[in-house]
Design an enzyme around this catalytic site. Structure first.
Site, short mmCIF file in Angstrom:
data_model
loop_
_atom_site.label_atom_id
_atom_site.label_comp_id
_atom_site.label_asym_id
_atom_site.label_seq_id
_atom_site.Cartn_x
_atom_site.Cartn_y
_atom_site.Cartn_z
CE LYS A 184 -14.85 2.07 -69.76
NZ LYS A 184 -15.90 2.97 -69.27
N GLY A 207 -14.62 11.43 -83.84
CA GLY A 207 -15.96 10.84 -83.85
C GLY A 207 -16.48 10.61 -85.26
NE ARG A 265 -9.98 17.67 -85.97
CZ ARG A 265 -10.89 17.42 -85.05
NH1 ARG A 265 -11.17 18.33 -84.13
NH2 ARG A 265 -11.51 16.26 -85.03
N GLY A 281 -7.79 10.73 -82.33
CA GLY A 281 -6.79 11.55 -81.64
C GLY A 281 -5.58 10.80 -81.11
C1 3PG Z 1 -14.09 16.48 -82.82
O1 3PG Z 1 -13.12 16.97 -82.23
O2 3PG Z 1 -14.32 15.26 -82.85
C2 3PG Z 1 -14.97 17.40 -83.61
O3 3PG Z 1 -14.41 18.67 -83.71
C3 3PG Z 1 -16.38 17.44 -83.08
O4 3PG Z 1 -16.43 18.03 -81.82
P1 3PG Z 1 -17.69 17.76 -80.86
O5 3PG Z 1 -17.60 16.32 -80.43
O6 3PG Z 1 -17.57 18.74 -79.72
O7 3PG Z 1 -18.93 17.98 -81.69
#
Ligand code: 3PG
Length: 385
Positions: free
Chosen positions: A191, A362, A34, A339
């Site tokens: 899942k 996310g 990142r 990830g």
């Molecule tokens: C992530 O790692 O998906 C983003 O940086 C968002 O982080 P968060 O889910 O803590 O808002």
């Protein structure tokens, strides 16, 4: 939306929201993807003569207090090593801060500020007052409507998208909105329940939807196979059946099983029909992987989220490896996100062979689900005036 690349930043106070939420261990950054992705934005802003402030969150600290464990200092140290301008950390900045052109000031973890997560208006206004131009570049946090990703952009004089955010939206748009066909989507992970909307969305768009990992076990069960002691979700078997009747979802015919989830578990390859009650499915078998590799060969668009087996353990990594290699060899437009997917890409050394690797976890999933990302909606609203 307005883009940073189109703006004159000379002498302007520019606040760039990045997603520098990276893993840190013992004060050192352990995965820099990142940070590396944000460097072209930082360099471009400096070249344009900006007085540059960078803001980001790190982890999920308790709001309203400083906590060294979540300090951005390790990221500042990293940036100092890779940039040829000085980079410093500012702890107190909400009431204004001096910044010079030719330096980078990183504002301490934005989640130390009370009100960040609930998008507090007073906080957002304070952040907006720090800058002449607000640049939203944190694709990985674009699904959060928080003070530093959303509110600040509503109150800043100018709000625009940074080059990384713009590139992410372009690449994802290319895969999801106008995919060259056939399009193959691979969704792995543990899942069905956590990826249900992703599966539903992709089942409508992709020509083939490949499922892997624990998710695939629920589909094997839906097709009438025995999954033994494998992780699967009995309550979602009917949902899996419905998805299979509406889309092309190939189901594994052979698998690699173990008797326990461990690094030293003995791996046995067998046909799905031979799975017994104390087996746990940890990977696709060689025939199933080969069939998927064949499907990937003719794909023109590939979207990959999630490993198809327990690739952290070498004896259960083959399926994910075959998929990774098939993507590497393909001339399709390929996009990967999440990830675990990035860790698999690293493990199998195909980083340069994927057309686009997203920095979103996310946010990537929400885009694929077809949800509107609040930070992007804010930029669109600002562009309309
Ligand atoms: C992530 O790692 O998906 C983003 O940086 C968002 O982080 P968060 O889910 O803590 O808002």
């Amino acid at each position: 939306i307005i883009k940073m690349t189109d703006l004159d930043l000379n002498g302007k106070r520019v606040l760039v929201r990045e997603d520098l939420n990276v893993p840190v261990k013992d004060g050192k950054v352990t995965s820099d993807a990142r940070i590396l992705a944000s460097i072209p934005t930082i360099k471009l802003a400096l070249e344009k003569g900006a007085k540059l402030m960078i803001t980001s969150h790190l982890g999920r600290p308790t709001e309203g207090e400083y906590n060294e464990e979540f300090s951005l200092q390790p990221i500042v140290n990293y940036l100092n090593d890779v940039l040829d301008v000085p980079v410093r950390l500012a702890k107190d900045y909400l009431d204004g801060i001096e910044v010079n052109a030719g330096e980078v000031v990183v504002l301490e973890n934005v989640r130390f500020n009370k009100g960040e997560k609930k998008n507090d208006e007073a906080l957002a206004k304070k952040m907006a007052a720090l800058c002449d131009v607000y640049v939203m570049d944190a694709f990985g946090t674009a699904h959060r409507a928080q003070a530093s990703t959303h509110g600040v952009g509503q109150f800043a004089d100018v709000a625009c998208a940074g080059p990384l955010l713009a590139a992410e939206l372009d690449a994802l748009g290319k895969a999801m909105d106008h995919p060259a066909r056939p399009m193959v989507a691979i969704v792995g992970g543990s899942k069905v329940s956590t990826k249900l909307t992703v599966l539903e969305s992709l089942s409508k768009i992709a020509d083939q939807l490949v499922v892997g990992g624990g998710i695939a076990n629920t589909f094997i069960a839906a097709a009438g196979g025995n999954v033994g002691k494998s992780l699967y979700e009995a309550d979602l078997v009917d949902t899996a059946k419905a998805l299979m009747s509406s889309a092309s979802i190939p189901v594994a015919t052979d698998v690699v099983v173990g008797k326990e989830f461990s690094e030293t578990a003995v791996a046995t390859t067998k046909s799905v029909a031979d799975v017994v009650d104390d087996d746990m499915i940890f990977d696709l078998g060689p025939d199933s992987s080969a069939k998927l590799a064949e499907i990937l060969k003719s794909a023109k668009t590939i979207l990959w989220n999630g490993p198809v087996g327990v690739f952290e353990f070498d004896q259960f990594a083959e399926g994910t490896k075959v998929i990774a290699q098939a993507i590497a060899q393909s001339d399709a437009f390929s996009i990967a996100g999440g990830g675990d997917t990035l860790a698999a890409i690293d493990k199998f050394g195909i980083k340069d062979k994927v057309s686009y690797i997203s920095t979103g976890g996310g946010a990537f999933l929400e885009f694929v689900e077809g949800k509107e990302l609040p930070a992007v909606a804010m930029l669109e609203a600002r562009a309309k005036g």
